[in-house]
Write an enzyme that holds these catalytic residues in place. Structure first.
Site, PDB file in Angstrom:
ATOM      1  N   ILE A  62       4.823  18.722  -8.057  1.00  0.00           N
ATOM      2  CA  ILE A  62       5.980  19.011  -7.343  1.00  0.00           C
ATOM      3  C   ILE A  62       6.750  17.933  -6.756  1.00  0.00           C
ATOM      4  O   ILE A  62       7.836  18.084  -6.162  1.00  0.00           O
ATOM      5  CB  ILE A  62       5.892  20.297  -6.288  1.00  0.00           C
ATOM      6  CG1 ILE A  62       4.847  19.782  -5.400  1.00  0.00           C
ATOM      7  CG2 ILE A  62       5.699  21.602  -6.993  1.00  0.00           C
ATOM      8  CD1 ILE A  62       4.480  20.710  -4.031  1.00  0.00           C
ATOM      9  N   GLY A  63       6.217  16.767  -6.872  1.00  0.00           N
ATOM     10  CA  GLY A  63       7.049  15.546  -6.225  1.00  0.00           C
ATOM     11  C   GLY A  63       6.113  14.384  -6.247  1.00  0.00           C
ATOM     12  O   GLY A  63       4.713  14.410  -6.641  1.00  0.00           O
ATOM     13  N   ARG A  64       6.682  13.140  -6.351  1.00  0.00           N
ATOM     14  CA  ARG A  64       6.034  11.856  -6.617  1.00  0.00           C
ATOM     15  C   ARG A  64       6.456  10.989  -5.663  1.00  0.00           C
ATOM     16  O   ARG A  64       7.490  10.670  -5.370  1.00  0.00           O
ATOM     17  CB  ARG A  64       6.124  11.202  -8.099  1.00  0.00           C
ATOM     18  CG  ARG A  64       5.354  10.191  -8.304  1.00  0.00           C
ATOM     19  CD  ARG A  64       5.687   9.693  -9.636  1.00  0.00           C
ATOM     20  NE  ARG A  64       4.765  10.331 -10.544  1.00  0.00           N
ATOM     21  CZ  ARG A  64       5.068  10.940 -11.877  1.00  0.00           C
ATOM     22  NH1 ARG A  64       6.632  11.005 -12.112  1.00  0.00           N
ATOM     23  NH2 ARG A  64       4.557  11.728 -12.658  1.00  0.00           N
ATOM     24  N   GLY A  65       5.668  10.516  -4.684  1.00  0.00           N
ATOM     25  CA  GLY A  65       6.066   9.437  -3.634  1.00  0.00           C
ATOM     26  C   GLY A  65       5.569   7.972  -3.940  1.00  0.00           C
ATOM     27  O   GLY A  65       5.273   7.886  -5.287  1.00  0.00           O
ATOM     28  N   PHE A  74       3.358   6.440  -3.107  1.00  0.00           N
ATOM     29  CA  PHE A  74       1.626   6.346  -3.275  1.00  0.00           C
ATOM     30  C   PHE A  74       0.898   7.475  -3.485  1.00  0.00           C
ATOM     31  O   PHE A  74      -0.307   7.337  -2.877  1.00  0.00           O
ATOM     32  CB  PHE A  74       1.159   5.401  -2.241  1.00  0.00           C
ATOM     33  CG  PHE A  74       1.862   5.373  -0.934  1.00  0.00           C
ATOM     34  CD1 PHE A  74       2.566   4.428  -0.525  1.00  0.00           C
ATOM     35  CD2 PHE A  74       1.703   6.337  -0.012  1.00  0.00           C
ATOM     36  CE1 PHE A  74       3.461   4.373   0.474  1.00  0.00           C
ATOM     37  CE2 PHE A  74       2.296   6.318   1.170  1.00  0.00           C
ATOM     38  CZ  PHE A  74       3.232   5.413   1.486  1.00  0.00           C
ATOM     39  N   GLY A  75       1.468   8.604  -3.983  1.00  0.00           N
ATOM     40  CA  GLY A  75       0.783   9.745  -4.177  1.00  0.00           C
ATOM     41  C   GLY A  75       1.688  10.617  -4.891  1.00  0.00           C
ATOM     42  O   GLY A  75       2.776  10.642  -4.940  1.00  0.00           O
ATOM     43  N   VAL A 100       2.281  15.046  -5.453  1.00  0.00           N
ATOM     44  CA  VAL A 100       1.962  16.047  -4.721  1.00  0.00           C
ATOM     45  C   VAL A 100       2.123  17.348  -5.652  1.00  0.00           C
ATOM     46  O   VAL A 100       2.828  17.529  -6.641  1.00  0.00           O
ATOM     47  CB  VAL A 100       3.258  16.401  -3.895  1.00  0.00           C
ATOM     48  CG1 VAL A 100       3.049  17.365  -2.942  1.00  0.00           C
ATOM     49  CG2 VAL A 100       3.506  14.983  -2.931  1.00  0.00           C
ATOM     50  N   LYS A 133      -1.298  16.665  -1.673  1.00  0.00           N
ATOM     51  CA  LYS A 133      -0.899  15.182  -1.942  1.00  0.00           C
ATOM     52  C   LYS A 133      -2.259  14.606  -2.279  1.00  0.00           C
ATOM     53  O   LYS A 133      -3.147  14.661  -1.725  1.00  0.00           O
ATOM     54  CB  LYS A 133      -0.274  14.806  -0.693  1.00  0.00           C
ATOM     55  CG  LYS A 133       0.184  13.295  -1.050  1.00  0.00           C
ATOM     56  CD  LYS A 133       1.226  12.711   0.162  1.00  0.00           C
ATOM     57  CE  LYS A 133       1.960  11.431  -0.243  1.00  0.00           C
ATOM     58  NZ  LYS A 133       3.029  11.296   0.704  1.00  0.00           N
ATOM     59  N   ASP A 180       8.068   7.066   9.422  1.00  0.00           N
ATOM     60  CA  ASP A 180       8.907   6.925   8.206  1.00  0.00           C
ATOM     61  C   ASP A 180       9.997   8.085   7.953  1.00  0.00           C
ATOM     62  O   ASP A 180      10.197   8.767   7.150  1.00  0.00           O
ATOM     63  CB  ASP A 180       8.021   7.068   6.851  1.00  0.00           C
ATOM     64  CG  ASP A 180       8.702   6.627   5.737  1.00  0.00           C
ATOM     65  OD1 ASP A 180       9.463   5.807   5.623  1.00  0.00           O
ATOM     66  OD2 ASP A 180       7.794   6.610   4.702  1.00  0.00           O
TER      67      ASP A 180
HETATM   68  N1  LIG Z   1       4.380  20.163   1.475  1.00  0.00           N
HETATM   69  C1  LIG Z   1       5.392  19.797   0.551  1.00  0.00           C
HETATM   70  N2  LIG Z   1       5.812  21.230  -0.081  1.00  0.00           N
HETATM   71  C2  LIG Z   1       6.808  20.817  -1.261  1.00  0.00           C
HETATM   72  N3  LIG Z   1       7.161  19.642  -1.810  1.00  0.00           N
HETATM   73  C3  LIG Z   1       6.760  18.478  -1.029  1.00  0.00           C
HETATM   74  C4  LIG Z   1       5.708  18.484   0.012  1.00  0.00           C
HETATM   75  N4  LIG Z   1       5.456  17.412   0.089  1.00  0.00           N
HETATM   76  C5  LIG Z   1       6.031  16.650  -0.708  1.00  0.00           C
HETATM   77  N5  LIG Z   1       6.921  17.366  -1.402  1.00  0.00           N
HETATM   78  C6  LIG Z   1       7.879  16.868  -2.266  1.00  0.00           C
HETATM   79  O1  LIG Z   1       7.310  15.541  -3.028  1.00  0.00           O
HETATM   80  C7  LIG Z   1       8.078  14.536  -3.049  1.00  0.00           C
HETATM   81  C8  LIG Z   1       7.261  13.095  -2.744  1.00  0.00           C
HETATM   82  O2  LIG Z   1       6.601  13.468  -1.421  1.00  0.00           O
HETATM   83  P1  LIG Z   1       5.970  12.191  -0.808  1.00  0.00           P
HETATM   84  O3  LIG Z   1       5.646  12.513   0.629  1.00  0.00           O
HETATM   85  O4  LIG Z   1       4.678  11.796  -1.540  1.00  0.00           O
HETATM   86  O5  LIG Z   1       6.712  10.935  -0.941  1.00  0.00           O
HETATM   87  P2  LIG Z   1       8.269  10.512  -0.520  1.00  0.00           P
HETATM   88  O6  LIG Z   1       8.618  10.858   1.035  1.00  0.00           O
HETATM   89  O7  LIG Z   1       9.320  10.714  -1.602  1.00  0.00           O
HETATM   90  O8  LIG Z   1       8.237   8.992  -0.344  1.00  0.00           O
HETATM   91  P3  LIG Z   1       7.139   7.928   0.091  1.00  0.00           P
HETATM   92  O9  LIG Z   1       5.918   8.713   0.301  1.00  0.00           O
HETATM   93  O10 LIG Z   1       7.173   6.687  -0.790  1.00  0.00           O
HETATM   94  O11 LIG Z   1       8.018   7.795   1.607  1.00  0.00           O
HETATM   95  C9  LIG Z   1       9.156  14.898  -1.999  1.00  0.00           C
HETATM   96  O12 LIG Z   1      10.323  14.179  -1.863  1.00  0.00           O
HETATM   97  C10 LIG Z   1       9.109  16.363  -1.826  1.00  0.00           C
HETATM   98  O13 LIG Z   1      10.214  16.860  -2.873  1.00  0.00           O
END
Ligand SMILES: Nc1ncnc2c1ncn2[C@@H]1O[C@H](COP(=O)(O)OP(=O)(O)OP(=O)(O)O)[C@@H](O)[C@H]1O
Length: 349
Positions: A133-136, A138-139, A141, A155, A257
């Site tokens: 559902i998402g990629r940040g 360093f991880g 999701v 995550k 953040d």
């Molecule tokens: N609890 C959650 N429920 C639904 N979607 C989520 C959840 N957590 C994260 N996501 C989705 O995953 C994406 C990546 O989240 P993540 O927290 O890993 O990174 P980020 O905030 O985009 O980047 P970074 O970690 O580099 O600051 C988010 O933008 C969101 O779309």
């Protein structure tokens, strides 16, 4: 207020969940209404959260009914007592007999809380692959289903291949402690953390699954910034979440953040702050990355964060507030302040 206009305002702005958030004495808006407001406020609260309102306890173990009971002053107090006992009688009468699971109006209205005590879980698959559902930075999701039949987000911070150095293990322990602290928080604008598991291939952090998109993603999809009314609404909700974090009785909890990609908008219009600056310790330790840069973060950093000495970064509630200001700018301009300056030159500015 002696009428319930402030309660109505709170619910309109923050959703009914805010009624159950305790202050440092464990008093919720329900306790305060029971103490200071007329009986129609209790009915209004009941319409919002149902039977749950009777089970809320402050730090002395007092329910809103106990608060009313301890004040016997005027007509309002007796009207409230009468309303509470008749409503509780009605609830009791509509409760199913032991062993029956037939839903009642009261139980259907009651809100189900996410239970963090699941012991087993599995990724939810889509086309035979884990549902990403998402990629940040360093991880990644994913969606998961627990043995308590709840869908949650997990995550995954991969740790394999980075060695199990003592420094890394220390960072992982810090991360786990961070999750333990966040687990105890409950606020409508803060992502609910559930638990953390360390496996041989990574650290798994379980949280509430938010249905919606981040504000960053929404701006990209629409290819335009938000209207002023939207920016106001989102900003107010982000402030409410930040204020809750910063006013914790044991000391401020920092997000570290704040930016539009870390504020998700649910289908009900509620902002959830996600991605607390937790994993940064692990990243700093083992250079972990999924290949996606944590883009733009320096643009949200307060000046003092570039001046930390001896590897320490002086995060504070004020640096969260600075990042919040940059986020408001980002929501109106689709980019953070000084976005035309290269990242590495931001510190020089
Ligand atoms: N609890 C959650 N429920 C639904 N979607 C989520 C959840 N957590 C994260 N996501 C989705 O995953 C994406 C990546 O989240 P993540 O927290 O890993 O990174 P980020 O905030 O985009 O980047 P970074 O970690 O580099 O600051 C988010 O933008 C969101 O779309």
């Amino acid at each position: 207020k002696s009428d319930n206009s402030n309660l109505k305002w709170l619910v309109k702005e923050l959703g009914s969940d805010c009624l159950t958030v305790p202050d440092k004495y464990g008093y919720t808006a329900v306790h305060l209404a029971a103490q200071w407001q007329p009986v129609d406020s209790l009915q209004f609260i009941f319409d919002q959260i149902g039977a749950e309102m009777f089970s809320l306890k402050n730090k002395d173990g007092e329910t809103p009914a106990d608060v009313v009971e301890s004040q016997w002053r005027d007509a309002d107090e007796s009207a409230k007592r009468a309303w509470i006992s008749s409503t509780q009688r009605r609830l009791e009468a509509s409760r199913p007999p032991a062993g029956s699971s037939a839903p009642t109006a009261a139980s259907a209205g009651a809100k189900k809380q996410l239970n963090p005590s699941f012991t087993d879980w599995d990724f939810i698959l889509q086309d035979e692959k884990k549902q990403l559902i998402g990629r940040g930075g360093f991880g990644e999701v994913y969606k998961a289903l627990t043995d308590l039949n709840q869908t949650v987000a997990v995550k995954v911070l991969p740790l394999s291949g980075t060695g199990q150095s003592r420094k890394l293990q220390k960072a992982v322990e810090m991360e786990k402690r961070g999750v333990e602290i966040l687990k105890r928080l409950s606020h409508p604008n803060i992502l609910q953390f559930l638990k953390c598991e360390q496996k041989s291939d990574g650290l798994y952090i379980f949280t509430e699954l938010v249905s919606g998109h981040s504000l960053f993603e929404l701006m990209q999809r629409q290819n335009k910034p938000f209207k002023e009314s939207g920016v106001r609404d989102f900003s107010r909700q982000i402030c409410s979440g930040l204020n809750f974090l910063h006013c914790q009785p044991e000391g401020a909890i920092l997000h570290r953040d704040i930016k539009s990609s870390n504020a998700m908008l649910t289908s009900k219009g509620v902002i959830k702050l996600i991605d607390f600056g937790l994993a940064k310790e692990i990243v700093g330790t083992c250079g972990l990355s999924t290949g996606v840069d944590p883009k733009g973060t320096p643009y949200f950093m307060a000046p003092e964060l570039f001046m930390g000495e001896g590897g320490s970064i002086p995060y504070s509630a004020k640096t969260d507030v600075w990042a919040f200001g940059c986020t408001v700018y980002e929501l109106t301009a689709m980019q953070p302040p000084d976005a035309n300056v290269q990242q590495f030159r931001i510190a020089v500015l």
